[in-house]
Design an enzyme around this catalytic site. Structure first.
Site, PDB file in Angstrom:
ATOM      1  N   ARG A 104       0.857  -1.191   0.000  1.00 25.89           N
ATOM      2  CA  ARG A 104       0.000   0.000   0.000  1.00 25.89           C
ATOM      3  C   ARG A 104       0.897   1.246   0.000  1.00 25.89           C
ATOM      4  NH1 ARG A 104      -2.734   2.875   4.790  1.00 25.89           N
ATOM      5  NH2 ARG A 104      -4.061   4.382   3.729  1.00 25.89           N
ATOM      6  N   HIS A 149      -3.070  10.872   1.109  1.00 23.90           N
ATOM      7  CA  HIS A 149      -2.548  10.564   2.437  1.00 23.90           C
ATOM      8  C   HIS A 149      -1.978  11.869   3.018  1.00 23.90           C
ATOM      9  CE1 HIS A 149      -1.085   7.077   5.106  1.00 23.90           C
ATOM     10  NE2 HIS A 149      -0.772   8.184   5.754  1.00 23.90           N
ATOM     11  N   GLU A 194      -7.503   8.093   6.812  1.00 22.70           N
ATOM     12  CA  GLU A 194      -7.767   8.605   8.168  1.00 22.70           C
ATOM     13  C   GLU A 194      -8.376  10.006   8.180  1.00 22.70           C
ATOM     14  OE1 GLU A 194      -4.610   8.169  10.973  1.00 22.70           O
ATOM     15  OE2 GLU A 194      -4.611   5.995  10.797  1.00 22.70           O
ATOM     16  N   ASN A 337      -7.537   1.460   9.987  1.00 17.37           N
ATOM     17  CA  ASN A 337      -6.228   1.658  10.620  1.00 17.37           C
ATOM     18  C   ASN A 337      -6.449   1.614  12.124  1.00 17.37           C
ATOM     19  OD1 ASN A 337      -5.338   2.178   8.046  1.00 17.37           O
ATOM     20  ND2 ASN A 337      -4.681   4.288   8.434  1.00 17.37           N
ATOM     21  N   TYR A 339      -4.384   1.278  16.011  1.00 15.62           N
ATOM     22  CA  TYR A 339      -3.096   1.276  16.709  1.00 15.62           C
ATOM     23  C   TYR A 339      -3.217   1.031  18.207  1.00 15.62           C
ATOM     24  CZ  TYR A 339      -0.778   2.877  12.486  1.00 15.62           C
ATOM     25  OH  TYR A 339      -0.271   2.947  11.213  1.00 15.62           O
ATOM     26  N   GLU A 408      -3.706  -0.455   8.060  1.00 20.20           N
ATOM     27  CA  GLU A 408      -2.527  -0.124   8.869  1.00 20.20           C
ATOM     28  C   GLU A 408      -2.672  -0.702  10.265  1.00 20.20           C
ATOM     29  OE1 GLU A 408      -1.338   4.009   9.262  1.00 20.20           O
ATOM     30  OE2 GLU A 408      -1.880   4.392   7.175  1.00 20.20           O
TER      31      GLU A 408
HETATM   32  C1  NOJ Z   1      -1.664   6.548  10.643  1.00 25.01           C
HETATM   33  C2  NOJ Z   1      -1.187   7.328   9.456  1.00 25.01           C
HETATM   34  O1  NOJ Z   1      -1.929   6.947   8.339  1.00 25.01           O
HETATM   35  C3  NOJ Z   1       0.294   7.144   9.197  1.00 25.01           C
HETATM   36  O2  NOJ Z   1       0.671   8.058   8.226  1.00 25.01           O
HETATM   37  C4  NOJ Z   1       1.063   7.292  10.490  1.00 25.01           C
HETATM   38  O3  NOJ Z   1       2.428   7.251  10.289  1.00 25.01           O
HETATM   39  C5  NOJ Z   1       0.609   6.209  11.443  1.00 25.01           C
HETATM   40  N1  NOJ Z   1      -0.772   6.444  11.745  1.00 25.01           N
HETATM   41  C6  NOJ Z   1       1.380   6.166  12.760  1.00 25.01           C
HETATM   42  O4  NOJ Z   1       1.127   7.294  13.506  1.00 25.01           O
END
Ligand code: NOJ
Length: 515
Positions: A104, A149, A194, A337, A339, A408
């Site tokens: 990607r 992006h 995002e 995405n 985290y 992600e």
């Molecule tokens: C999501 C974002 O899409 C990406 O660009 C970023 O580096 C990561 N989060 C980590 O923060």
């Protein structure tokens, strides 16, 4: 005759039965199904460098970080980054080395259209992206391309960026150029990355560029017109390009998991749900729900608070009935995405909130459990069960028919190639994802690790590392070295299984069952 959307749906349903058949082996033993999309992700501004080479125009990130070197803790910029504009062959070789089938990447809008508008196409950019894509295909890696992006061309930011309704047309024009130029070889697109982070922290707050600080007003304009821009690009592709190019097009949204601070306190449970509707539902509901439009709780809260605050009309714009229809169903997959997670409890006021703002409209206090490990940046705690829970929440809200692709997922730390914490993170998070697939029946079709190599991490500059490959930023060559996490990920992709014993963290005994 079946519509293109029905064809996609049929493929999804067929794959669902495959998933449940292979999931019979039980927890701990799950294998990834055949055809599961394993990939790795990057983004143009974070890796390309060459910020002013070969006719590239400026993005709002170039402009802002040049004018405000203090924005990043190391006073850095993406001017050179990992120099992927020149070293893309190395990048492709690394993707190949990982053994994944998908990559990607994003196209830099200002590299391709230096003024942001389609009257001037930069031929050098066309050559560059064709070379990258050709190299990927030669290596049998399938490109997945994000149109936007975050690196908006500065001339368009000067017009107000996504707070300007005209941006919908400019984005559609840009998308048409890209589909025309690359749609013969790119078959999977995500329109935007995002929207939540981009609008809330860039237009509402000051964490991300454009640092607009238009809290409670500009942030909602950004949300509204990005959503409409996405739908415009989707329908353009669907009508004019899909019949011949036969690809898929979706959207990537970000979501933290919202865990009630006290799981037996109904107020905390309600706060967590409200947070998810405000911070994810606002973006997902118009597109993925059966009803369309913003979620009721979001509509009601922002309308009510706006009136109380003396505004004549709601700070959150309204969609027309035609726009509601055009947005609904305008994505072939749910790009997620994810985290980290937060603990939620209700609150009427927090020192850190601006008024008005999406934060104060939400009315929820966010904390993280001190027991959750924090190996890197402040905002980031490791809580693997949150991954399974957010996938289940999305599945429950929007149905199993819509395939989820994890576009992600990855960990931040402060560097080093012996990145045991990242090995653990991927093992634990992937294990939670497998449980969501097999034990809970969620329809997950792909997973992209973030990110191929250490890069320019926006607000953190180069101080925070997310890469599977280490990059020596002091070297002329920007030398890349695989970390343990790259070796571990390669093994997962090769065996289609997670082997917790493959690389053992000498200092920890974490295992998914204990978390
Ligand atoms: C999501 C974002 O899409 C990406 O660009 C970023 O580096 C990561 N989060 C980590 O923060």
């Amino acid at each position: 005759m079946a519509s293109s959307r029905q064809v996609v749906l049929r493929a999804v349903l067929a794959s669902l039965s495959v998933l449940s058949a292979r999931g019979a082996s039980g927890p701990g033993n799950y294998t990834f199904p055949d055809g599961f999309m394993f990939g790795v992700a990057t983004a143009a501004y974070q890796i390309e460098g060459a910020w002013n080479e070969d006719g590239k125009g400026e993005s709002m990130w170039d402009t802002y970080v040049h004018a405000h070197p203090e924005y990043t803790p190391d006073r850095s910029t993406g001017d050179v980054a990992t120099d992927s504009y020149h070293k893309y062959m190395d990048d492709v070789a690394m993707v190949k080395e990982l053994g994944v089938d998908y990559y990607r990447m994003s196209i830099s809008w200002p590299r391709l259209l230096p003024n942001g508008t389609d009257n001037n196409i930069n031929k050098a950019a066309v050559r560059y992206y064709r070379k990258v894509i050709k190299e990927l295909i030669k290596a049998k890696i399938i490109p997945v391309v994000t149109l936007f992006h975050w690196d908006l061309p500065t001339p368009l930011m000067d017009l107000g960026g996504w707070a300007n309704p005209q941006m919908v047309n400019y984005f559609r024009d840009y998308a048409r150029v890209v589909f025309n130029l690359f749609g013969d070889v790119v078959k999977t697109w995500t329109t935007m990355n995002e929207l939540h982070q981009h609008c809330i922290y860039g237009y509402g707050g000051e964490y991300f560029v454009p640092v607009l600080k238009s809290h409670g007003v500009g942030e909602y304009l950004c949300v509204h017109y990005m959503l409409l821009g996405h739908a415009a690009a989707y329908h353009l592709y669907d009508k004019e390009f899909r019949p011949t190019q036969k690809g898929k097009i979706g959207l990537t949204l970000d979501a933290f998991w919202a865990e009630p601070k006290n799981s037996s306190n109904p107020d905390d449970i309600e706060a967590a749900e409200r947070y998810l509707q405000m911070h994810l539902g606002t973006f997902a509901h118009p597109i993925f729900s059966k009803q369309g439009d913003y979620p009721e709780v979001v509509r009601n809260r922002v309308d009510k608070l706006s009136l109380q605050q003396g505004y004549t009309r709601s700070r959150l714009p309204y969609f027309t009935p035609e726009e509601i229809i055009s947005l609904r169903g305008s994505s072939d997959f749910f790009g997620l995405n994810h985290y980290t997670s937060f603990l939620m409890s209700p609150s009427n006021f927090e020192e850190t909130w601006a008024i008005p703002s999406m934060d104060s409209d939400t009315g929820v206090k966010l904390e993280q459990d001190p027991k959750w490990p924090k190996p890197g940046s402040d905002w980031f705690s490791v809580y693997p069960p949150g991954f399974r829970k957010i996938i289940n929440w999305i599945t429950h809200e929007y149905g199993k028919e819509i395939p989820i692709i994890i576009t992600e997922n990855g960990l931040t730390d402060f560097g080093g190639v012996k990145d045991y914490a990242r090995v653990d993170y991927f093992n634990e998070y992937l294990s939670q994802m497998l449980q969501a697939m097999y034990a809970d029946g969620c329809n997950i079709q792909g997973y992209f690790a973030w990110t191929l190599m250490d890069d320019f991490e926006w607000k953190d500059g180069y101080t925070s590392k997310f890469g599977l490959y280490h990059v020596d930023f002091d070297s002329e060559e920007k030398t890349r070295t695989p970390k343990l996490s790259a070796i571990n990920y390669r093994e997962i992709v090769r065996t289609k299984k997670i082997n917790f014993n493959f690389i053992k963290n000498p200092t920890s005994s974490t295992h998914s069952n204990k978390l």
